[in-house]
Design an enzyme around this catalytic site. Structure first.
Site, short mmCIF file in Angstrom:
data_model
loop_
_atom_site.label_atom_id
_atom_site.label_comp_id
_atom_site.label_asym_id
_atom_site.label_seq_id
_atom_site.Cartn_x
_atom_site.Cartn_y
_atom_site.Cartn_z
CD GLU A 96 -88.93 126.78 81.47
OE1 GLU A 96 -89.00 126.61 80.25
OE2 GLU A 96 -88.55 125.88 82.24
CG LEU A 111 -83.48 122.04 85.58
CD1 LEU A 111 -84.97 122.33 85.70
CD2 LEU A 111 -83.00 122.29 84.17
N1 LIG Z 1 -82.29 123.50 81.06
C1 LIG Z 1 -82.85 122.45 80.47
O1 LIG Z 1 -83.81 122.58 79.75
C2 LIG Z 1 -82.27 121.08 80.68
C3 LIG Z 1 -82.79 119.99 80.00
C4 LIG Z 1 -82.22 118.74 80.20
C5 LIG Z 1 -81.16 118.62 81.07
N2 LIG Z 1 -80.70 119.71 81.74
C6 LIG Z 1 -79.55 119.61 82.65
O2 LIG Z 1 -78.46 119.09 81.89
C7 LIG Z 1 -77.68 118.26 82.71
C8 LIG Z 1 -77.69 116.84 82.18
O3 LIG Z 1 -77.30 116.83 80.83
P1 LIG Z 1 -76.02 116.01 80.36
O4 LIG Z 1 -75.82 116.39 78.93
O5 LIG Z 1 -74.91 116.19 81.32
O6 LIG Z 1 -76.50 114.50 80.53
P2 LIG Z 1 -77.74 113.65 79.97
O7 LIG Z 1 -77.85 113.81 78.49
O8 LIG Z 1 -78.93 113.86 80.78
O9 LIG Z 1 -77.18 112.19 80.31
C9 LIG Z 1 -76.00 111.75 79.71
C10 LIG Z 1 -76.07 110.24 79.63
O10 LIG Z 1 -77.20 109.87 78.88
C11 LIG Z 1 -76.88 108.81 78.04
N3 LIG Z 1 -76.92 109.31 76.66
C12 LIG Z 1 -76.65 110.53 76.20
N4 LIG Z 1 -76.81 110.58 74.88
C13 LIG Z 1 -77.22 109.37 74.52
C14 LIG Z 1 -77.55 108.79 73.29
N5 LIG Z 1 -77.53 109.47 72.15
N6 LIG Z 1 -77.92 107.50 73.29
C15 LIG Z 1 -77.96 106.78 74.41
N7 LIG Z 1 -77.64 107.27 75.63
C16 LIG Z 1 -77.28 108.54 75.65
C17 LIG Z 1 -75.51 108.34 78.43
O11 LIG Z 1 -75.71 107.45 79.51
P3 LIG Z 1 -74.69 106.27 79.85
O12 LIG Z 1 -73.47 106.96 80.39
O13 LIG Z 1 -75.43 105.46 80.87
O14 LIG Z 1 -74.44 105.55 78.56
C18 LIG Z 1 -74.88 109.64 78.91
O15 LIG Z 1 -73.82 109.44 79.82
C19 LIG Z 1 -78.29 118.33 84.10
O16 LIG Z 1 -77.66 119.37 84.81
C20 LIG Z 1 -79.73 118.67 83.81
O17 LIG Z 1 -80.37 119.31 84.91
C21 LIG Z 1 -81.23 120.93 81.56
#
Ligand SMILES: NC(=O)c1ccc[n+]([C@@H]2O[C@H](COP(=O)([O-])OP(=O)(O)OC[C@H]3O[C@@H](n4cnc5c(N)ncnc54)[C@H](OP(=O)(O)O)[C@@H]3O)[C@@H](O)[C@H]2O)c1
Length: 176
Positions: free
Chosen positions: A37, A30
């Site tokens: 929050e 984050l």
């Molecule tokens: N501000 C907020 O409210 C908030 C909320 C959530 C996250 N975040 C931030 O967002 C970032 C992470 O998000 P991101 O989008 O980069 O990654 P993510 O969605 O957390 O992880 C991505 C991984 O999840 C798996 N994945 C994603 N979609 C999928 C699906 N439909 N089915 C099965 N597996 C799935 C895959 O893993 P595999 O590669 O192993 O297949 C993909 O590589 C971080 O910086 C986190 O801190 C912020």
């Protein structure tokens, strides 16, 4: 995945926080430190209206590993796509235990939630500042998901922590 038996529809809700350019994350973390929050987020995703029920939370691998302290010691399931997570809890035996499905991100997982016909709400905290981000909340149609005021359980006022102002927002899907 083959599921037997009757399907029980579950409300699907997205929850997260986004800065003014809709950024949600940077380098797997984050971009901000807002404990109040985060507490609202934890309280919301763990609230159920029926005693004994639980909510399912769905999140991507990077988010999961970035936030282990948010994971209560309950059952965990690995699903290979969003629909199979929904199928898992909308059929017996989990359908009798799970009340709501909360989608915690990141971006691809949010997209899966938004596109699902059972998605009825987006809880998206508006962080009133700009942060350098490399992951963004997906665009959504504000004519379909309408911003609410006075939504039950969600304070309307503007909060401030660590010099950052933010406001909890709820967007509710209008009926077709
Ligand atoms: N501000 C907020 O409210 C908030 C909320 C959530 C996250 N975040 C931030 O967002 C970032 C992470 O998000 P991101 O989008 O980069 O990654 P993510 O969605 O957390 O992880 C991505 C991984 O999840 C798996 N994945 C994603 N979609 C999928 C699906 N439909 N089915 C099965 N597996 C799935 C895959 O893993 P595999 O590669 O192993 O297949 C993909 O590589 C971080 O910086 C986190 O801190 C912020």
């Amino acid at each position: 995945m083959k599921m037997e038996g009757e399907e029980m529809r579950k409300p699907i809700r997205l929850i997260g926080a986004a800065c003014s350019r809709m950024g949600i994350g940077k380098n797997g973390q984050l971009p901000w430190n807002l404990p109040k929050e985060f507490q609202f987020f934890l309280d919301t995703i763990t609230t159920v209206s029926t005693p004994g029920k639980k909510n399912l939370v769905v999140w991507g691998r990077i988010s999961w590993f970035s936030c282990p302290e948010a994971v209560p010691p309950h059952a965990h399931y690995l699903c290979h796509d969003f629909s199979s997570a929904v199928r898992l809890v909308s059929h017996a035996p989990l359908s009798h235990i799970v009340e709501n499905i909360w989608v915690l991100g990141g971006s691809e997982v949010y997209r899966g939630g938004l596109e699902h016909p059972w998605c009825d709400c987006i809880y998206l905290t508006e962080i009133m500042a700009d942060f350098d981000c490399d992951v963004f909340f997906p665009e959504f149609d504000h004519e379909v998901f309408r911003k609410q005021t006075g939504f039950p359980g969600v304070p309307d006022d503007i909060h401030e922590e660590n010099g950052i102002r933010f406001q909890f927002q709820v967007y509710k899907k209008i009926a077709n």
